[in-house]
Scaffold this motif. Structure first.
Motif, mmCIF file in Angstrom:
data_model
loop_
_atom_site.group_PDB
_atom_site.id
_atom_site.type_symbol
_atom_site.label_atom_id
_atom_site.label_comp_id
_atom_site.label_asym_id
_atom_site.label_seq_id
_atom_site.Cartn_x
_atom_site.Cartn_y
_atom_site.Cartn_z
ATOM 1 N N ASP A 32 -0.629 12.981 6.358
ATOM 2 C CA ASP A 32 -1.392 12.895 5.092
ATOM 3 C C ASP A 32 -2.493 11.849 5.194
ATOM 4 O OD1 ASP A 32 0.871 14.222 4.623
ATOM 5 O OD2 ASP A 32 1.748 12.716 3.254
ATOM 6 N N VAL A 33 -2.237 10.837 6.055
ATOM 7 C CA VAL A 33 -3.157 9.721 6.138
ATOM 8 C C VAL A 33 -4.486 10.130 6.770
ATOM 9 C CG1 VAL A 33 -3.470 7.592 7.478
ATOM 10 C CG2 VAL A 33 -1.385 7.937 6.146
ATOM 11 N N SER A 34 -4.373 11.016 7.797
ATOM 12 C CA SER A 34 -5.567 11.356 8.577
ATOM 13 C C SER A 34 -6.728 11.842 7.702
ATOM 14 C CB SER A 34 -5.243 12.421 9.616
ATOM 15 O OG SER A 34 -3.888 12.579 9.758
ATOM 16 N N GLY A 93 -5.658 6.305 15.692
ATOM 17 C CA GLY A 93 -4.232 6.427 16.015
ATOM 18 C C GLY A 93 -3.888 5.763 17.337
ATOM 19 N N ILE A 94 -4.662 4.724 17.723
ATOM 20 C CA ILE A 94 -4.314 4.055 18.988
ATOM 21 C C ILE A 94 -4.100 2.547 18.812
ATOM 22 C CG2 ILE A 94 -5.301 5.697 20.626
ATOM 23 C CD1 ILE A 94 -7.824 4.078 20.691
ATOM 24 N N GLY A 95 -4.456 2.004 17.634
ATOM 25 C CA GLY A 95 -4.340 0.546 17.426
ATOM 26 C C GLY A 95 -2.914 0.056 17.631
ATOM 27 N N LEU A 96 -1.937 0.731 16.990
ATOM 28 C CA LEU A 96 -0.541 0.273 17.095
ATOM 29 C C LEU A 96 0.021 0.534 18.487
ATOM 30 C CD1 LEU A 96 1.069 1.240 13.666
ATOM 31 C CD2 LEU A 96 0.431 -1.024 14.502
ATOM 32 N N PHE A 97 -0.495 1.587 19.138
ATOM 33 C CA PHE A 97 -0.046 1.872 20.515
ATOM 34 C C PHE A 97 -0.451 0.698 21.421
ATOM 35 C CE2 PHE A 97 -1.551 3.580 24.650
ATOM 36 C CZ PHE A 97 -0.308 3.848 25.204
ATOM 37 N N GLU A 132 7.445 6.542 15.346
ATOM 38 C CA GLU A 132 6.391 7.385 15.936
ATOM 39 C C GLU A 132 5.002 6.757 15.832
ATOM 40 O OE1 GLU A 132 6.535 11.790 15.585
ATOM 41 O OE2 GLU A 132 8.124 11.328 14.144
ATOM 42 N N ILE A 133 4.786 5.918 14.808
ATOM 43 C CA ILE A 133 3.428 5.368 14.619
ATOM 44 C C ILE A 133 2.986 4.494 15.789
ATOM 45 C CG2 ILE A 133 3.366 5.476 12.085
ATOM 46 C CD1 ILE A 133 4.263 2.563 12.034
ATOM 47 N N PHE A 134 3.951 4.089 16.650
ATOM 48 C CA PHE A 134 3.571 3.267 17.814
ATOM 49 C C PHE A 134 3.214 4.133 19.020
ATOM 50 C CE2 PHE A 134 6.215 0.563 15.144
ATOM 51 C CZ PHE A 134 5.403 -0.550 15.022
ATOM 52 N N TYR A 152 -0.921 8.786 17.602
ATOM 53 C CA TYR A 152 -0.146 9.250 16.447
ATOM 54 C C TYR A 152 -0.740 8.731 15.141
ATOM 55 C CZ TYR A 152 3.498 10.683 13.370
ATOM 56 O OH TYR A 152 4.156 11.293 12.350
ATOM 57 N N ARG A 153 -0.948 9.647 14.219
ATOM 58 C CA ARG A 153 -1.356 9.269 12.865
ATOM 59 C C ARG A 153 -0.495 10.068 11.897
ATOM 60 N NH1 ARG A 153 -6.832 9.177 10.870
ATOM 61 N NH2 ARG A 153 -6.305 7.066 10.258
ATOM 62 N N VAL A 154 -0.014 9.425 10.825
ATOM 63 C CA VAL A 154 0.793 10.159 9.847
ATOM 64 C C VAL A 154 -0.108 11.217 9.204
ATOM 65 C CG1 VAL A 154 2.141 9.967 7.717
ATOM 66 C CG2 VAL A 154 2.263 8.153 9.443
ATOM 67 N N GLY A 205 0.790 -1.238 0.000
ATOM 68 C CA GLY A 205 0.000 0.000 0.000
ATOM 69 C C GLY A 205 0.819 1.284 0.000
ATOM 70 N N ILE A 206 0.303 2.268 0.729
ATOM 71 C CA ILE A 206 0.846 3.641 0.643
ATOM 72 C C ILE A 206 2.221 3.782 1.309
ATOM 73 C CG2 ILE A 206 -1.429 4.721 0.514
ATOM 74 C CD1 ILE A 206 -1.091 5.448 3.506
ATOM 75 N N GLY A 207 2.564 2.843 2.193
ATOM 76 C CA GLY A 207 3.879 2.902 2.865
ATOM 77 C C GLY A 207 3.942 4.024 3.898
HETATM 78 P P1 ADP Z 1 -5.133 4.218 12.914
HETATM 79 O O1 ADP Z 1 -6.418 4.046 13.603
HETATM 80 O O2 ADP Z 1 -4.847 5.632 12.526
HETATM 81 O O3 ADP Z 1 -4.909 3.275 11.788
HETATM 82 P P2 ADP Z 1 -2.894 2.885 14.223
HETATM 83 O O4 ADP Z 1 -2.321 3.109 15.573
HETATM 84 O O5 ADP Z 1 -3.321 1.510 13.885
HETATM 85 O O6 ADP Z 1 -4.026 3.939 14.053
HETATM 86 O O7 ADP Z 1 -1.780 3.336 13.175
HETATM 87 C C1 ADP Z 1 -1.106 4.552 13.378
HETATM 88 C C2 ADP Z 1 -0.714 5.194 12.066
HETATM 89 O O8 ADP Z 1 0.282 4.399 11.428
HETATM 90 C C3 ADP Z 1 -1.802 5.266 11.046
HETATM 91 O O9 ADP Z 1 -2.606 6.423 11.241
HETATM 92 C C4 ADP Z 1 -1.064 5.300 9.738
HETATM 93 O O10 ADP Z 1 -0.628 6.624 9.498
HETATM 94 C C5 ADP Z 1 0.161 4.452 10.029
HETATM 95 N N1 ADP Z 1 -0.004 3.047 9.548
HETATM 96 C C6 ADP Z 1 -0.309 1.959 10.268
HETATM 97 N N2 ADP Z 1 -0.293 0.833 9.522
HETATM 98 C C7 ADP Z 1 0.025 1.235 8.267
HETATM 99 C C8 ADP Z 1 0.201 0.546 7.001
HETATM 100 N N3 ADP Z 1 0.038 -0.791 6.877
HETATM 101 N N4 ADP Z 1 0.525 1.269 5.926
HETATM 102 C C9 ADP Z 1 0.692 2.626 6.011
HETATM 103 N N5 ADP Z 1 0.553 3.336 7.177
HETATM 104 C C10 ADP Z 1 0.212 2.650 8.278
#
Ligand code: ADP
Length: 495
Positions: A449-451, A458-462, A439-441, A445-447, A429-431
């Motif tokens: 452009d993605v938001s 922005g809490i799933g990976l945390f 930082e994504i952890f 935090y959300r990147v 995908g978008i990478g």
């Molecule tokens: P969200 O609910 O925003 O997806 P997460 O904590 O799961 O929250 O992810 C945090 C951020 O990490 C996302 O907002 C996105 O910017 C980035 N991200 C997570 N997984 C991916 C992925 N597979 N590809 C691209 N960006 C990702």
């Protein structure tokens, strides 16, 4: 030489010598003084003639003068004396010379004094002495460490303050090289280069400036000092005088302030993120709720007159959105549990291979149109909380699907490494930009452009990273912007 010519010579000497000459009678009264005597003390001859010499001597010196004169006359010898006269204005005139007498058959005819005015020399000596005293007071008690080195960098002077600041005594370091004592390793080459540059060009990088730099204490620790170096040429050789003061306390305070400011800034950023999060959260929760309400109203109105089987698709939608709402609320609850330190695991020993297959199967239902390919699935026993690890895998795979719209595959692998099992989830995908990969952890935090284009809290990976941390594992991501991402996590195997 005739007697007359001798008299002339004597007269010439008496009148033109730069010495002060006086002749006294037996009682010490002035019989004759030369012009230099009169000029030096500012009198005319008639003002002094017949007066006792003691009237022209500085009172504290009179007793000594009388004693020296008495001794000289008694022993009929010439005695040296330094004394102080007073001129007409009352100013002191310091003189150095001799006292003696002229005798006839042992009887004193007159006494004589020949003196040189040494007032200026004495004043100069006094000045030098005073300035030396001041210099030595400054050297010994001044607020700065003072170190003097020569062109060979050998330490010549090391004052008491330098002993206090650096812990080395003057005896220990005198004659040693400066670079082997207080200059830390990283500055030694620069110091030698600077010294050579000065000797060749007359200019040095740190001369006549004040700089902040670290120095080495005898005990081996480095600390901050203020340093300024002056140079002076003495007997054809350059000497360098370094003035140093310990500023480690000031530096510590500065660093503490900077840290405090950074903490405040971080707290402010977190506060902003929280506010942003509340607005996103309300939006995210409202969407499924509105949909549930719309379908429920539709079902209500249709149920009046239609066949109940036709309601099934709507009821399924209601069920699906209620699930989503439940999932989101659970995520929020997890964050507050982590925050309160109440996020606890219920570990079980399980076979990872079959567990992963089951999780992937159930995920496949909800991630169409993506196909999840389980390329490799390692056999290993693990002690995990299966629901929590399922939550991690679900989060990573649903992200993989969410952030690779239009792509077809998500590839999952589990491989073994020593005592660990490593799971990877790869999408196309978008990478993610390299600098954002850690930082994504972070919480909320959300990147950027993605938001705008993808929903999420922005809490799933945390939460995922917290779950993996509690299992003593690691979680990380590799990615190239625009070319997809691979997420990894590791778990300990049961041996
Ligand atoms: P969200 O609910 O925003 O997806 P997460 O904590 O799961 O929250 O992810 C945090 C951020 O990490 C996302 O907002 C996105 O910017 C980035 N991200 C997570 N997984 C991916 C992925 N597979 N590809 C691209 N960006 C990702």
């Amino acid at each position: 030489m005739s007697a007359r010519s001798f008299d002339n010579h004597f007269k010439d000497l008496f009148e033109n010598t730069s010495d002060l000459i006086h002749f006294l009678d037996c009682d010490g009264n002035i019989q004759l003084v030369n012009p230099t005597w009169l000029q030096t003390l500012g009198y005319l001859f008639q003002e002094v003639s017949g007066k006792n010499i003691c009237e022209f001597i500085h009172p504290p010196c009179i007793e000594e003068y009388i004693e020296v004169r008495r001794k000289a006359l008694k022993n009929q010898e010439i005695v040296e004396l330094v004394t102080t006269l007073l001129n007409k204005d009352g100013n002191e005139v310091i003189v150095e010379g001799q006292i003696g007498g002229a005798y006839d058959s042992g009887n004193l005819l007159h006494s004589r004094g020949v003196f040189r005015n040494i007032t200026f020399r004495k004043l100069a000596e006094k000045k030098i002495e005073e300035s030396e005293k001041r210099l030595s007071a400054f050297f010994n008690n001044g607020p700065d460490a003072v170190i003097v080195i020569n062109e060979l960098q050998e330490i010549l002077e090391w004052n008491p303050k330098a002993e206090t600041i650096f812990g080395f005594s003057a005896v220990e370091v005198t004659g040693k090289l400066l670079s082997e004592t207080i200059i830390p390793d990283q500055y030694r080459q620069a110091h030698i280069r600077g010294m050579n540059q000065f000797l060749q060009t007359g200019e040095g990088p740190v001369l006549n400036k004040t700089i902040e730099i670290t120095a080495l204490h005898k005990k081996g620790h480095e600390f901050y000092v203020n340093l300024s170096i002056s140079h002076v040429r003495v007997k054809g050789e350059w000497l360098f005088i370094a003035f140093l003061s310990d500023i480690s306390e000031r530096k510590k305070t500065e660093e503490m302030l900077i840290r405090k400011e950074a903490e405040l800034l971080q707290a402010k950023i977190l506060e902003e993120k929280k506010n942003e999060f509340i607005s996103i959260a309300s939006h995210e929760l409202k969407t499924p709720l509105t949909t549930i309400k719309a379908y429920a109203q539709l079902v209500l109105s249709i149920s009046q007159d239609e066949n109940p089987h036709q309601l099934n698709p709507y009821l399924q939608k209601i069920d699906g959105y209620a699930d989503k709402l439940n999932y989101l609320l659970n995520e929020l609850l997890d964050v507050s549990r982590i925050h309160a330190g109440k996020f606890l695991l219920s570990p079980k020993e399980i076979e990872f291979n079959s567990f992963l297959t089951e999780v992937i199967d159930s995920m496949q239902h909800i991630t169409s149109p993506h196909k999840i390919i389980l390329e490799r699935n390692e056999h290993a026993k693990v002690l995990i909380d299966p629901l929590r690890i399922e939550q991690v895998i679900t989060n990573i795979i649903s992200n993989a699907a969410k952030y690779s719209p239009g792509k077809k595959e998500i590839i999952v692998n589990s491989s073994s490494n020593d005592n660990k099992i490593i799971v990877s989830v790869k999408d196309f995908g978008i990478g993610i930009l390299t600098e954002k990969l850690t930082e994504i952890f972070n919480r909320f935090y959300r990147v950027d452009d993605v938001s705008k284009n993808f929903s999420g809290f922005g809490i799933g990976l945390f939460i995922a990273s917290e779950i993996i941390k509690q299992h003593n594992g690691h979680i990380w991501a590799e990615s190239k912007s625009g070319e997809g991402s691979t997420f990894y996590f590791s778990l300990e195997k049961v041996m």
